[in-house]
Design an enzyme around this catalytic site. Structure first.
Site, mmCIF file in Angstrom:
data_model
loop_
_atom_site.group_PDB
_atom_site.id
_atom_site.type_symbol
_atom_site.label_atom_id
_atom_site.label_comp_id
_atom_site.label_asym_id
_atom_site.label_seq_id
_atom_site.Cartn_x
_atom_site.Cartn_y
_atom_site.Cartn_z
ATOM 1 N N SER A 71 0.810 -1.207 0.000
ATOM 2 C CA SER A 71 0.000 0.000 0.000
ATOM 3 C C SER A 71 0.854 1.272 0.000
ATOM 4 O O SER A 71 1.532 1.567 -0.978
ATOM 5 C CB SER A 71 -0.951 -0.043 1.203
ATOM 6 O OG SER A 71 -1.933 0.962 1.109
ATOM 7 N N ASP A 129 10.524 5.425 -9.954
ATOM 8 C CA ASP A 129 10.170 5.972 -11.264
ATOM 9 C C ASP A 129 10.949 7.241 -11.583
ATOM 10 O O ASP A 129 11.307 7.494 -12.736
ATOM 11 C CB ASP A 129 8.672 6.269 -11.323
ATOM 12 C CG ASP A 129 7.843 5.010 -11.544
ATOM 13 O OD1 ASP A 129 8.407 3.904 -11.437
ATOM 14 O OD2 ASP A 129 6.643 5.135 -11.824
ATOM 15 N N LYS A 185 -0.601 -4.166 -3.152
ATOM 16 C CA LYS A 185 -1.931 -3.747 -2.700
ATOM 17 C C LYS A 185 -2.176 -2.357 -3.284
ATOM 18 O O LYS A 185 -1.798 -1.351 -2.695
ATOM 19 C CB LYS A 185 -1.995 -3.745 -1.169
ATOM 20 C CG LYS A 185 -3.409 -3.798 -0.583
ATOM 21 C CD LYS A 185 -4.156 -2.494 -0.674
ATOM 22 C CE LYS A 185 -5.456 -2.529 0.103
ATOM 23 N NZ LYS A 185 -6.225 -1.268 -0.042
#
Length: 551
Positions: free
Chosen positions: A289, A300, A314
């Site tokens: 999460s 990224d 999740k």
């Protein structure tokens, strides 16, 4: 003009097909609605036992939600809805215990310091057998947690069974708002590398992380390991604030996409706190999460090198809808995506087999009663590298690019740049752990009792003694735990680790346990080695590229 005419013709032929499709779909919907009405009517009128009409509608609604096969969607009764609302807004308080379902028992697996539970004398391994006037038999861990949580200052009467104590133990505890630190400690490792474990995203996580980071920077930290392993997530705002510490203003952190409407995008708003500090983020199959939002954004944007094993995956968003009669529906309505467009949500199966088992472990410390992922009793992974990480499997996964063009993988979860499988137990150790798993509550309680007996009698450099191991075996036998002597003797390294971890934790805290066993943690040692060799973030990426990948 010929191309335009061809386009017009194609469009004209498609439209009737689409229209016909909608007619068929509408007819099917009406037929199925009629089917539902007929079944409901027949069950209500002709079923052999009388069925309460109101209860029948509720059962039908629950059946609909259950058929979604989504573990995060749930229909709440008015009482459950009230508890969930209070929990979400922080108006609930608890007792300071972490509990889980073990077989037929609700077992206390952690008692936090300076809490009502600790002050009352509750110990790890105690089984909760009663809450107020109700027995916990046939209750889930969430059921028990719901009953224990309540308004601050109110009282709760609990009954415990303790191995070796013939009569139930009863305590009346006063609920309190309890804060469990998000950052349990922060250390400076060799080579001026700072190490910060973040164990949850609670309401003070970013504040605690910033404070720990500032302390390490004042001590001369030239690199940082942010350890998100085993962190199940928490408050979204905290994930955004922590990402803010490391990203440039305006950089995307994550986005939420639903079936309808435009995506909602979250971006960094604050100035970078440590813009030039080389950073390694550690994740594993139990990081979920909010942990994945942070690690995904930093990966990224090439702000961190991610080390470990693929995270849990999740990446679903739940919304709560208020219904008539006081009911509420918690429904999954969207998915999380990283800045590069990778979905965080991961398929929970591979060839039909679950990748990560979930367990009903909940904290009854405060309002954060969340389902976490299971960890084996021995405290490490059960062996095989994550099935998403082999080079042959990666070839079938979607490939994305970081800002700098580095290859990163989609398909759910955050796959590290440097994959280091968790250290595995020997066959003998796994055999013993499996044999004791059904009696994990007794094992935990025995270890806890033995560690308390050594508190104040040992030094930080304590080592395990053969007589401790023998005493442990005798206590398990006395508690009627079926333990084979040959299996026990073949796994002495594991037994000593269990004993030492508990003894050191009770006497000197979690940081001392970490320092003692850090040399055995291959993931931390790899992260430390990379930061000792690399002077910049780009150095870390170059070193990672030269690291052999697991086959």
């Amino acid at each position: 003009m010929p191309s335009l005419r061809r386009y017009t013709f194609v469009a004209a032929t498609i439209l009737p097909v689409l229209a016909g499709g909608w007619v068929l779909q509408g007819r099917a919907t009406r037929d199925n609605a009629r089917l539902f009405d007929q079944v409901l009517s027949l069950v209500s009128d002709r079923f052999v036992d009388t069925v309460d009409a109101a209860g029948l509608y509720e059962k039908a609604a629950r059946g609909l939600v259950q058929q979604l096969n989504d573990p995060y969607s749930e229909l709440f009764t008015p009482k459950q809805a009230e508890r969930f609302s209070s929990t979400s807004t922080g108006r609930y308080a608890g007792t300071g215990m972490q509990i889980e379902k073990q077989g037929d028992n609700i077992v206390v697996v952690r008692v936090f310091p300076n809490t009502p539970a600790e002050r009352a004398g509750v110990v790890e391994g105690d089984r909760i057998i009663g809450v107020d006037t109700a027995s916990t038999r046939n209750m889930t861990s969430s059921d028990v947690s719901d009953r224990i949580l309540g308004a601050p200052g109110t009282k709760i009467r609990l009954r415990f069974a303790r191995f070796g104590v013939p009569q139930p133990i009863e305590h009346t505890l006063t609920r309190a708002v309890i804060h469990i630190p998000a950052v349990p400690f922060a250390l400076m490792l060799d080579g001026k590398v700072g190490y910060i474990p973040l164990q949850t995203f609670n309401e003070t996580a970013s504040e605690e992380l910033t404070s720990a980071l500032d302390r390490l920077m004042k001590q001369g930290a030239r690199g940082l390991i942010l350890d998100l392993r085993d962190n199940p997530g928490g408050i979204l705002d905290q994930a955004l604030a922590i990402s803010d510490l490391f990203l440039k203003q305006g950089q995307e952190i994550a986005s939420v996409r639903a079936r309808q409407g435009a995506a909602q995008t979250f971006v960094a708003r604050a100035r970078q706190h440590v813009p030039n500090l080389p950073l390694v983020v550690m994740v594993n199959g139990y990081a979920a999460s909010a942990s994945e939002i942070v690690s995904g954004a930093l990966q990224d944007h090439d702000r961190a090198l991610v080390v470990g094993t693929t995270s849990y995956g999740k990446g679903l968003v739940q919304s709560v809808f208020q219904l008539e009669g006081g009911y509420s529906l918690k429904l999954t309505t969207a998915k999380w995506f990283t800045p590069s467009g990778r979905t965080i949500q991961r398929d929970r199966s591979s060839n039909g087999q679950p990748l990560v088992a979930s367990a009903g472990r909940v904290d009854t410390t405060s309002g954060a009663a969340a389902t976490q992922v299971a960890r084996p009793i021995q405290g490490n992974a059960d062996g095989a590298p994550d099935s998403l990480e082999g080079e042959s499997v990666k070839k079938s996964r979607p490939v994305f690019r970081s800002d700098a063009g580095r290859t990163i993988y989609g398909g759910g979860g955050i796959t590290p740049d440097v994959i280091i499988p968790e250290d595995t137990s020997t066959t003998a150790e796994q055999t013993l752990a499996r044999a004791l798993a059904t009696n994990a509550g007794i094992v935990r309680a025995t270890l806890y009792d033995m560690s308390l007996e050594q508190k104040g009698r040992v030094t930080p450099d304590v080592t395990s003694k053969p007589e401790w191991r023998e005493d442990f075996f005798k206590r398990l036998t006395a508690a009627k735990v079926p333990v084979d002597r040959k299996q026990f003797d073949a796994a002495t390294t594991l037994v000593d680790r269990w004993l030492m971890q508990q003894v050191i934790r009770q006497s000197f805290g979690d940081s001392s346990v970490f320092r003692r066993y850090m040399p055995e943690d291959g993931q931390v040692m790899k992260a430390l080695d990379l930061l000792k060799k690399g002077q910049t973030q780009q150095d870390l990426f170059a070193l990672a590229k030269a690291t052999p990948a697991p086959q």
